[in-house]
Write a protein that holds these residues in place. Structure first.
Motif, short mmCIF file in Angstrom:
data_model
loop_
_atom_site.label_atom_id
_atom_site.label_comp_id
_atom_site.label_asym_id
_atom_site.label_seq_id
_atom_site.Cartn_x
_atom_site.Cartn_y
_atom_site.Cartn_z
N ASP A 1 0.79 -1.23 0.00
CA ASP A 1 0.00 0.00 0.00
C ASP A 1 0.83 1.28 0.00
OD1 ASP A 1 0.97 -0.03 2.57
OD2 ASP A 1 -0.99 -0.19 3.55
N GLY A 2 2.15 1.18 -0.05
CA GLY A 2 3.00 2.36 -0.13
C GLY A 2 3.27 3.04 1.20
N THR A 3 2.71 2.52 2.29
CA THR A 3 2.94 3.15 3.58
C THR A 3 4.36 2.90 4.07
OG1 THR A 3 2.03 1.25 4.77
CG2 THR A 3 0.51 3.08 4.29
N VAL A 4 4.76 3.70 5.02
CA VAL A 4 6.12 3.67 5.55
C VAL A 4 6.44 2.32 6.19
CG1 VAL A 4 5.43 4.68 7.77
CG2 VAL A 4 7.79 4.90 6.98
N VAL A 5 7.67 1.88 5.93
CA VAL A 5 8.26 0.72 6.60
C VAL A 5 9.52 1.24 7.29
CG1 VAL A 5 9.37 -1.52 6.31
CG2 VAL A 5 7.38 -0.91 4.91
N LEU A 6 9.57 1.08 8.59
CA LEU A 6 10.69 1.58 9.38
C LEU A 6 11.77 0.50 9.43
CD1 LEU A 6 11.55 4.03 10.97
CD2 LEU A 6 10.33 3.13 12.93
N LEU A 7 12.89 0.75 8.76
CA LEU A 7 13.97 -0.23 8.69
C LEU A 7 14.88 -0.15 9.92
CD1 LEU A 7 15.01 0.30 4.95
CD2 LEU A 7 13.51 -1.47 5.90
N GLN A 8 15.06 1.06 10.45
CA GLN A 8 15.93 1.26 11.61
C GLN A 8 15.24 2.21 12.59
OE1 GLN A 8 20.26 1.56 11.12
NE2 GLN A 8 19.87 1.78 8.92
N PRO A 9 14.49 1.68 13.55
CA PRO A 9 13.80 2.53 14.52
C PRO A 9 14.76 3.41 15.33
CG PRO A 9 12.99 0.28 14.66
CD PRO A 9 14.16 0.26 13.75
N VAL A 10 15.99 2.93 15.52
CA VAL A 10 17.02 3.72 16.20
C VAL A 10 18.16 3.90 15.20
CG1 VAL A 10 18.57 3.87 18.18
CG2 VAL A 10 16.34 2.74 18.43
N PRO A 11 18.10 4.97 14.41
CA PRO A 11 19.11 5.18 13.38
C PRO A 11 20.49 5.43 14.00
CG PRO A 11 17.34 6.80 13.17
CD PRO A 11 17.09 6.01 14.40
N PRO A 12 21.55 4.98 13.34
CA PRO A 12 22.89 5.28 13.83
C PRO A 12 23.15 6.79 13.75
CG PRO A 12 23.00 4.19 11.68
CD PRO A 12 21.57 4.18 12.12
N ALA A 13 24.13 7.22 14.52
CA ALA A 13 24.42 8.66 14.65
C ALA A 13 24.58 9.35 13.31
CB ALA A 13 25.67 8.85 15.51
N GLU A 14 25.22 8.68 12.36
CA GLU A 14 25.47 9.33 11.07
C GLU A 14 24.21 9.53 10.23
OE1 GLU A 14 26.41 4.92 10.50
OE2 GLU A 14 26.88 6.42 12.00
N LEU A 15 23.11 8.87 10.61
CA LEU A 15 21.84 9.03 9.88
C LEU A 15 20.79 9.83 10.66
CD1 LEU A 15 21.47 5.42 8.42
CD2 LEU A 15 22.34 7.47 7.28
N GLU A 16 21.13 10.25 11.87
CA GLU A 16 20.15 10.97 12.69
C GLU A 16 19.67 12.27 12.06
OE1 GLU A 16 21.05 11.64 16.77
OE2 GLU A 16 21.15 9.50 17.22
N GLU A 17 20.58 13.05 11.52
CA GLU A 17 20.19 14.33 10.91
C GLU A 17 19.21 14.10 9.75
OE1 GLU A 17 22.16 18.08 8.52
OE2 GLU A 17 23.43 16.95 9.90
N GLY A 18 19.50 13.15 8.91
CA GLY A 18 18.61 12.83 7.79
C GLY A 18 17.27 12.31 8.27
N ALA A 19 17.28 11.51 9.32
CA ALA A 19 16.04 10.97 9.86
C ALA A 19 15.17 12.09 10.43
CB ALA A 19 16.33 9.91 10.92
N ARG A 20 15.80 13.02 11.12
CA ARG A 20 15.04 14.17 11.65
C ARG A 20 14.45 15.00 10.51
NH1 ARG A 20 15.64 14.72 17.09
NH2 ARG A 20 17.54 13.86 17.99
N ARG A 21 15.21 15.15 9.45
CA ARG A 21 14.70 15.90 8.29
C ARG A 21 13.51 15.17 7.68
NH1 ARG A 21 15.14 19.66 4.59
NH2 ARG A 21 15.29 19.21 2.38
N ALA A 22 13.59 13.86 7.57
CA ALA A 22 12.48 13.08 7.03
C ALA A 22 11.23 13.25 7.87
CB ALA A 22 12.87 11.60 6.95
N VAL A 23 11.40 13.31 9.19
CA VAL A 23 10.25 13.51 10.08
C VAL A 23 9.58 14.85 9.77
CG1 VAL A 23 9.58 13.92 12.49
CG2 VAL A 23 11.10 12.01 11.92
N THR A 24 10.37 15.89 9.58
CA THR A 24 9.80 17.21 9.30
C THR A 24 9.18 17.30 7.91
OG1 THR A 24 11.88 18.15 8.52
CG2 THR A 24 11.42 18.35 10.87
#
Length: 63
Positions: free
Chosen positions: A30-53
């Motif tokens: 159905d195209g809905t979000v699939v969370l691959l890493q619920p706790v992203p590593p430090a190097e991906l945190e900034e990108g994950a926060r941007r995705a949330v916004t």
């Protein structure tokens, strides 16, 4: 940081998967979000926060 995703709210826009494909994907059904890493590593945190916004439906939260 931990990411929470509500698939009942998700509209399948895919902004999250386009922003950080290492953390987010989309369901083939159905195209809905699939969370691959619920706790992203430090190097991906900034990108994950941007995705949330960027999420147009508000289905993602950073806690």
């Amino acid at each position: 940081m931990k990411i929470e995703a509500d698939t009942n709210v998700c509209i399948g826009a895919g902004m999250c998967a386009l922003t950080v494909p290492e953390v987010f994907d989309q369901s083939e059904e159905d195209g809905t979000v699939v969370l691959l890493q619920p706790v992203p590593p430090a190097e991906l945190e900034e990108g994950a926060r941007r995705a949330v916004t960027l999420c147009p439906s508000g289905a993602l939260k950073a806690v």
